[in-house]
Design a protein around this motif. Structure first.
Motif, PDB file in Angstrom:
ATOM      1  N   GLY A  95     -58.442 -40.438 109.438  1.00 41.06           N
ATOM      2  CA  GLY A  95     -59.536 -40.580 108.487  1.00 41.06           C
ATOM      3  C   GLY A  95     -60.476 -41.736 108.756  1.00 41.06           C
ATOM      4  N   ILE A  96     -60.233 -42.516 109.798  1.00 39.59           N
ATOM      5  CA  ILE A  96     -61.075 -43.669 110.126  1.00 39.59           C
ATOM      6  C   ILE A  96     -61.882 -43.355 111.375  1.00 39.59           C
ATOM      7  CG2 ILE A  96     -61.073 -46.101 110.797  1.00 39.59           C
ATOM      8  CD1 ILE A  96     -58.548 -46.453 109.155  1.00 39.59           C
ATOM      9  N   LYS A  97     -63.156 -43.665 111.330  1.00 45.66           N
ATOM     10  CA  LYS A  97     -64.044 -43.354 112.456  1.00 45.66           C
ATOM     11  C   LYS A  97     -63.646 -44.136 113.699  1.00 45.66           C
ATOM     12  CE  LYS A  97     -68.380 -44.834 112.599  1.00 45.66           C
ATOM     13  NZ  LYS A  97     -69.836 -44.951 112.323  1.00 45.66           N
ATOM     14  N   VAL A  98     -63.683 -43.474 114.853  1.00 44.38           N
ATOM     15  CA  VAL A  98     -63.459 -44.119 116.139  1.00 44.38           C
ATOM     16  C   VAL A  98     -64.825 -44.357 116.768  1.00 44.38           C
ATOM     17  CG1 VAL A  98     -62.317 -43.990 118.379  1.00 44.38           C
ATOM     18  CG2 VAL A  98     -61.261 -42.895 116.378  1.00 44.38           C
ATOM     19  N   GLU A  99     -65.216 -45.624 116.868  1.00 36.38           N
ATOM     20  CA  GLU A  99     -66.535 -45.956 117.390  1.00 36.38           C
ATOM     21  C   GLU A  99     -66.759 -45.377 118.787  1.00 36.38           C
ATOM     22  OE1 GLU A  99     -69.402 -48.388 116.009  1.00 36.38           O
ATOM     23  OE2 GLU A  99     -68.499 -46.782 114.815  1.00 36.38           O
ATOM     24  N   PHE A 100     -67.939 -44.872 119.016  1.00 36.11           N
ATOM     25  CA  PHE A 100     -68.412 -44.367 120.311  1.00 36.11           C
ATOM     26  C   PHE A 100     -67.716 -43.066 120.732  1.00 36.11           C
ATOM     27  CE2 PHE A 100     -68.570 -49.130 120.789  1.00 36.11           C
ATOM     28  CZ  PHE A 100     -69.897 -49.241 120.435  1.00 36.11           C
TER      29      PHE A 100
END
Length: 920
Positions: A95-100
Motif C-alpha cells: 500500500g506504500i508507493k515505491v518511488e520511480f
C-alpha cells in the motif's frame, strides 16, 4: 581497445517466463531486455501473444512475478499519432508507493505490443516508521540549512502554488547503486519533502529515512542552465493580474537576440502587457525587478509597439521580449512537431520571470536561468566574463524542456539519468532554434548570451570537447558517476558535463558523422535529418525512459522508438543504433540476416615468449558490416576471445610446444576461415642479467607495493616471479632496495636500476622501461618513486631490480659483483577501484584535511585543520622517523627528503590523523 559493455542483456527469444515456474520458450515474446536486477526493463510481444491492453493485472503477474502484497495503479493514459495507447502504472508495496517504480503498457488497436519500466524485487520491507512526519521534516530542514524558505513568504508561495510540505511516506530504492548489477533490491522507508529554499536558493525532493532520520537522496527540481568556472526598469509597478478587461492582440517586439518579432499581448485597460491567451492556458512574462521574489508585476507598453528605443536599455528590458517570444515559440514547437499541449500536455500556463536577482537568493552572480518546478526564472547575467541576460531562445527551450521531462520520463537528477535530463533539454533547445531561427547556430547552446573569453557557447552538440564535455561514454572529459555524494557542488555527479554524450548522439543521428571515438570504435553514420531524429528522441523520453535510466537503457529504448516509428531494420533504426555506437554506447547495428563471414586474419605471429606466456598478434579482418571479435585457438581448443588484434596467452609450460591460430567473427554469428598456423615453444624470453659473484654484496630486501621480500640467496641472479603486486596505470609508486654486505664494516659503493617491461614484449629496451637508476652509493637503503605510464599494457609483466658494484647496471649485462632479482607486477586499469597498496588514495574524499601540492618537491601546505598545538612527524616507507616539528601557518619544508613516498602524522594530543604524500 577492449570496450566495456552494458550489463543490460537483450535476447531475441526468452527461454523462461518469470511467473515462478520454469516453462518452455514463451512464444508470446519476441524480445526481452533485462535491467541490472534481472527484471525485464522491456518486453516486446510477438504476433502469437493474446495479451490485450485491458490485461494489465494478468501481464504484471505473469511477466514480472508480481506478488500478492504488491499492486500497480494506473496514473496516466495517453495516445499518440502512431495509434499507440500508453498506460503508465505506479508500483505500490503493501500500500506504500515505491518511488520511480513506474511501468508502462503500450498497445495498438487494443492489442498489447510491448511493456517497459522499472520494477523492484522487494523482500521483507518494513512499513512502520520510527520517526513522525514532523520529526523527519525537522531533520530535512536541518540538512538543507537554508536561511529562508518559500513557506516564509506566503505571497510568493501562492504564486508558485506551493505549500509547506507535510511529508509523503514512500519506499525509496537504493539510489547509490542504480545502474549496477545486483540480485536483490534494497528499499528504505522514507519521508519525501518538497523543500523550496529561497536563500540560498534551491528546490528539490529530499528523502529522509523514516527510521534513522538520515538524508537518503536529493532530487533537484531547480535545474540550472549550466555550471561554469571560471538604470530603472520601464516595467510598471501596478499589478493587473486580477483585471478582467483584457483583449488579446498581436504586437511588434524588438527583441534583444532575435531582431523584430511578432508577439501576442493583452490590452489591459490603457496599456498592453506580456500575456498571450491564445496558447494553452496562457503564456505570461513578469518582472521580478531585480529582487529574489515572484511578484505578478507586468511589463507594459502604451501602443503595443515594443521598440528598441524603449526596451534596449541598461536594464536589459528587451530580454523580457525574448523570454515571452521564446515561450511562445517553445509552445508552438511542442504543439506542431509533437502534438503536445504545453509542457504537461494539458495546456499548463507558461510563466516567465525576468530580472530575478540570484545574488539576493544566495548565489555568487546572476549567470543562470532555471525551471523551478512551476515557472521559468531568468537572471540578468554579469556581462563580460559571464553571460548576457539569459533569455535567448535555446535557453528558454532548454529550461521548459526540463518541465517536459518532469511530466514524462521524470529522469532523476543525478549521475547518468541526470546527464540525460540535461541532454534532452539541450536537444529541445536546439530543435526549437532550428525550426524557429534556422540561420542561427543550431548545434551551439547559449551562443547568444555567451560573454566569456575563449568560449563560443555554453555547450557544443557538434563538438562537445570544445566546451570540455565528453563526446564518448566514459571517454575524454567524462565525469565519474561514482562520486562521493551527488550534490550541487559536484554537479550531481557531472550532469552538465556528461550530457555531452546524448547531445552528440542526437547531432550524429541528425547530421551523420564518421570517425573513431575515444574508446577506439570506428563508425560511419548516415544522418536521418533533425525532423526524424527529434521524433525518435521525443518518443524515447516520453514513452520509454524511466526515472533511473542509464545510457544503456537509452540505447535499448531509442532503438525501440525507431522501430515503432519507422519499422525494424529501417534506415532510421540502423542510424539510431550506430549513432549510439559512435558515442560509445553498445554495439554497431547488425543485420541478423547477414550470412557473409569476415575475411581470415592474416600474418599471425608470436613475440615476447616466456616460460609461461606468449604474445600473439595479427592483421585485422574485414567484414561487410563489422568484425566484432576474434577467437584464439590452441590446436582445436578455444583459448580465448578478444576484440583487439593481439592476445596474451598465459599458463604455458616451459619447454613445451604449442600451435595457435585465430578466427574472426561478426555479430550475426558468421565465422571466418582460419588464419595461418604458428608453432610456439615456451622458453624464457627475457635477457640474461646477473652478477658473477654475490658473496661480498647482494640485494637483501625489496619493498614494492605488497612485495616485501627478504632474500638470502648468494646467486648472481634470483628469480622471484611468483611474487607479484598490483600497480595502476598513471599511479605513483615507490620502491625501496636494501643492500646486504658480508661485513657491515666493509660496505661498498653500489649502483642500482629498476626495469619494468611496460608493453610486455619480452624485453626492457623500449622507451621508459628503465624506470629508475641510482649512481654509486654506500647508503644503507635506497628509496625511489616513479609513475606507471597511463599507456602501460594491462596485465602481468616483469619487474627487474639490479644492484651492481661500483657502477649503474643496465638491463642485460653480466657484471663482476652484485645481484639481479626478477619479480612480477600486475598493471591494472586506471579507471578501476584498485587502490595502490603502498600509496593509498592521496587526498581521498572524506579526509579531514588536505596536503598540497601533492606530489611536492619543496614545501608541503596543510589546509582545513586547526594548527594550534598540533605536532607532526614524518616517516619513510620502512617506518623510520625522518622528521618532526610543530605545525604552524608556514609550509612544512620537505626539500631535503629523498624522492619517495612518506607518511605524515598529526597529533593534537587528543587525536591522531595520518596521510601519505609524495616527494618528487
Amino acid at each position: 581497445m577492449k570496450r566495456i559493455l552494458s550489463k543490460i542483456v537483450t535476447m531475441t527469444v526468452v527461454a523462461f517466463s518469470l511467473s515462478g515456474v520454469a516453462q518452455e520458450k514463451d512464444k508470446r515474446i519476441s524480445q526481452k531486455s533485462l535491467s541490472e536486477n534481472g527484471v525485464p526493463s522491456l518486453i516486446t510481444f510477438s504476433k502469437m501473444s493474446t495479451y490485450k491492453s485491458a490485461d494489465a493485472e494478468k501481464v504484471f503477474k505473469e511477466q514480472l512475478a508480481l506478488r500478492d502484497n504488491q499492486s500497480f495503479a494506473k496514473v496516466k493514459s495517453e495516445s499518440d499519432r502512431e495509434g499507440f495507447t500508453h498506460d503508465k502504472f505506479q508500483l505500490y508495496e503493501q500500500g506504500i508507493k515505491v518511488e520511480f517504480a513506474n511501468y508502462s503498457l503500450h498497445s495498438k488497436k487494443g492489442r498489447l505490443e510491448s511493456m517497459n519500466g522499472e520494477f523492484y524485487k522487494i523482500v521483507n520491507a518494513r512499513i512502520k516508521p520510527t520517526l513522525s512526519a514532523q520529526e523527519a521534516f525537522n531533520r530535512a530542514v536541518v540538512h538543507t540549512g537554508a536561511k529562508t524558505y518559500l513557506w516564509d513568504s506566503p505571497k510568493d508561495a501562492a504564486a508558485m502554488n506551493y505549500e509547506k510540505p507535510k511529508g509523503e511516506l514512500v519506499f525509496l530504492p537504493d539510489m547509490e547503486n542504480q545502474g549496477k548489477e545486483r540480485t536483490t533490491d534494497k528499499v528504505r522507508l522514507a519521508y519525501k519533502f518538497d523543500i523550496y529554499a529561497t536563500n540560498p536558493l534551491s528546490r528539490g525532493d529530499l528523502y529522509i529515512d523514516a527510521a534513522t532520520g538520515q538524508a537518503l537522496f536529493y532530487n533537484a527540481t531547480i535545474k540550472h542552465l549550466g555550471e561554469y568556472s571560471h538604470g530603472k526598469s520601464k516595467a510598471a509597478v501596478k499589478d493587473y493580474s486580477s483585471n478582467s478587461k483584457r483583449v488579446v492582440v498581436s504586437g511588434n517586439a524588438a527583441t534583444r537576440y532575435n531582431a523584430a518579432q511578432t508577439i501576442e499581448t493583452t490590452l489591459n485597460e490603457f496599456s498592453y502587457i506580456l500575456l498571450d491567451g491564445t496558447r494553452g492556458n496562457g503564456i505570461q512574462t513578469y518582472n521580478s525587478s531585480r529582487t529574489a521574489t515572484y511578484p505578478e508585476t507586468d511589463f507594459t507598453d502604451a501602443d503595443n509597439n515594443w521598440t528598441a528605443a524603449e526596451y534596449a536599455n541598461a536594464n536589459k528590458d528587451d530580454g523580457a521580449l525574448d523570454a515571452h517570444w521564446g515561450a511562445e515559440k517553445t509552445y508552438d514547437y511542442w504543439s506542431a512537431v509533437h502534438g503536445r499541449n504545453s509542457y504537461d500536455n494539458a495546456g499548463a500556463k507558461i510563466k516567465s520571470y525576468v530580472h530575478y536577482n540570484l545574488i539576493a537568493a544566495g548565489y555568487a552572480d546572476n549567470n543562470n536561468a532555471y525551471w523551478n518546478g512551476t515557472v521559468m526564472t531568468y537572471g540578468d547575467g554579469s556581462g563580460a566574463g559571464g553571460f548576457d541576460i539569459l533569455t535567448s531562445l535555446d535557453v528558454a527551450g532548454h529550461e521548459i524542456g526540463h518541465a517536459v521531462c518532469e511530466h514524462t520520463a521524470n529522469l532523476a537528477y543525478q549521475k547518468e539519468s541526470g546527464a540525460m535530463n540535461e541532454g534532452f533539454s539541450d536537444i529541445w533547445g536546439a530543435c526549437i532554434e532550428y525550426h524557429t531561427t534556422p540561420v542561427k547556430s543550431t548545434w551551439l547552446i547559449g551562443e547568444d548570451i555567451e560573454k566569456r573569453d575563449g568560449h563560443l557557447a555554453l555547450r557544443s552538440m557538434s563538438d562537445p570537447k570544445s566546451e570540455r564535455q565528453p563526446d564518448t561514454y566514459k571517454g575524454t572529459n567524462w565525469v565519474s558517476v561514482n562520486c562521493f555524494s551527488p550534490q550541487r557542488s559536484n554537479d550531481y555527479c557531472g550532469v552538465h558535463t556528461n550530457s555531452g554524450v546524448l547531445n552528440h548522439w542526437f547531432y550524429i543521428l541528425s547530421i551523420g558523422k564518421s570517425g573513431t571515438n575515444d574508446i577506439g570504435s570506428a563508425y560511419d553514420v548516415v544522418g536521418i535529418t533533425i525532423e526524424k531524429a527529434e521524433k525518435i528522441a521525443y518518443r524515447l523520453e516520453s514513452v520509454y525512459l524511466t526515472a533511473n535510466a542509464t545510457f544503456a537503457n537509452a540505447r535499448t529504448f531509442g532503438i525501440q522508438s525507431a522501430i515503432d516509428l519507422y519499422g525494424a531494420n529501417s534506415a532510421e533504426v540502423i542510424a539510431t543504433t550506430n549513432a549510439f555506437y559512435a558515442v560509445g554506447v553498445g554495439e554497431a547495428y547488425v543485420d541478423l540476416r547477414d550470412t557473409a563471414p569476415p575475411t581470415a586474419p592474416a600474418s599471425l605471429a608470436a613475440f615476447g615468449i616466456t616460460e609461461t606466456t606468449a604474445n600473439l598478434t595479427w592483421t585485422a579482418s574485414t567484414d561487410n558490416v563489422a568484425v566484432t571479435g576474434y577467437d584464439v585457438y590452441e590446436g582445436t581448443t578455444l583459448k580465448g576471445t578478444t576484440t583487439a588484434t593481439n592476445y596474451k596467452v598465459i599458463g604455458l609450460t616451459a619447454q613445451t610446444a604449442y600451435r595457435f591460430s585465430v578466427k574472426a567473427k561478426d555479430a550475426a554469428g558468421n565465422v571466418s576461415a582460419e588464419s595461418n598456423v604458428i608453432d610456439v615453444i615456451a622458453t624464457e624470453g627475457y635477457c640474461v642479467s646477473k652478477g658473477e659473484s654475490a658473496e661480498a654484496e647482494r640485494i637483501g630486501k625489496v619493498v614494492f607495493g605488497t612485495i616485501s621480500n627478504t632474500s638470502t640467496g648468494t646467486a648472481g641472479y634470483e628469480k622471484f616471479t611468483e611474487i607479484s603486486t598490483n600497480v595502476r596505470q598513471g599511479a605513483y609508486c615507490s620502491i625501496t632496495i636494501t643492500p646486504s654486505w658480508t661485513s657491515r664494516l666493509n660496505t661498498n659503493k653500489e649502483g642500482y636500476a629498476v626495469f619494468i617491461d611496460y608493453n610486455q614484449d619480452g624485453d626492457f629496451s623500449d622507451a621508459g622501461e628503465t624506470v629508475w637508476t641510482k649512481s654509486i652509493s654506500k647508503m644503507s637503503f635506497i628509496q625511489a618513486s616513479f609513475r606507471i605510464p597511463a599507456t602501460a599494457t594491462l596485465g602481468i609483466t616483469r619487474l627487474r631490480v639490479s644492484m651492481k658494484y661500483n657502477g649503474i647496471p643496465t638491463a642485460c649485462e653480466s657484471f663482476s659483483n652484485g645481484q639481479v632479482e626478477d619479480y612480477s607486477v600486475n598493471i591494472t586499469d586506471s579507471g578501476s577501484f584498485f587502490i595502490n597498496e603502498l600509496v593509498g588514495e592521496v587526498n581521498a574524499p572524506g579526509s579531514e584535511f588536505d596536503l598540497y601540492p601533492n606530489p611536492t618537491d619543496k614545501e608541503l601546505n596543510v589546509s582545513s585543520i586547526a594548527k594550534s598545538g598540533v605536532t607532526f612527524k614524518i616517516t619513510n616507507a620502512l617506518g623510520q622517523q625522518i622528521g618532526s616539528g610543530q605545525l604552524s601557518n608556514n609550509p612544512i619544508d620537505v626539500s631535503k627528503l629523498n624522492a619517495g613516498i612518506y607518511t605524515i602524522e598529526f597529533n593534537s594530543g587528543q587525536k591522531r590523523v595520518t596521510k601519505k604524500f609524495i616527494k618528487k
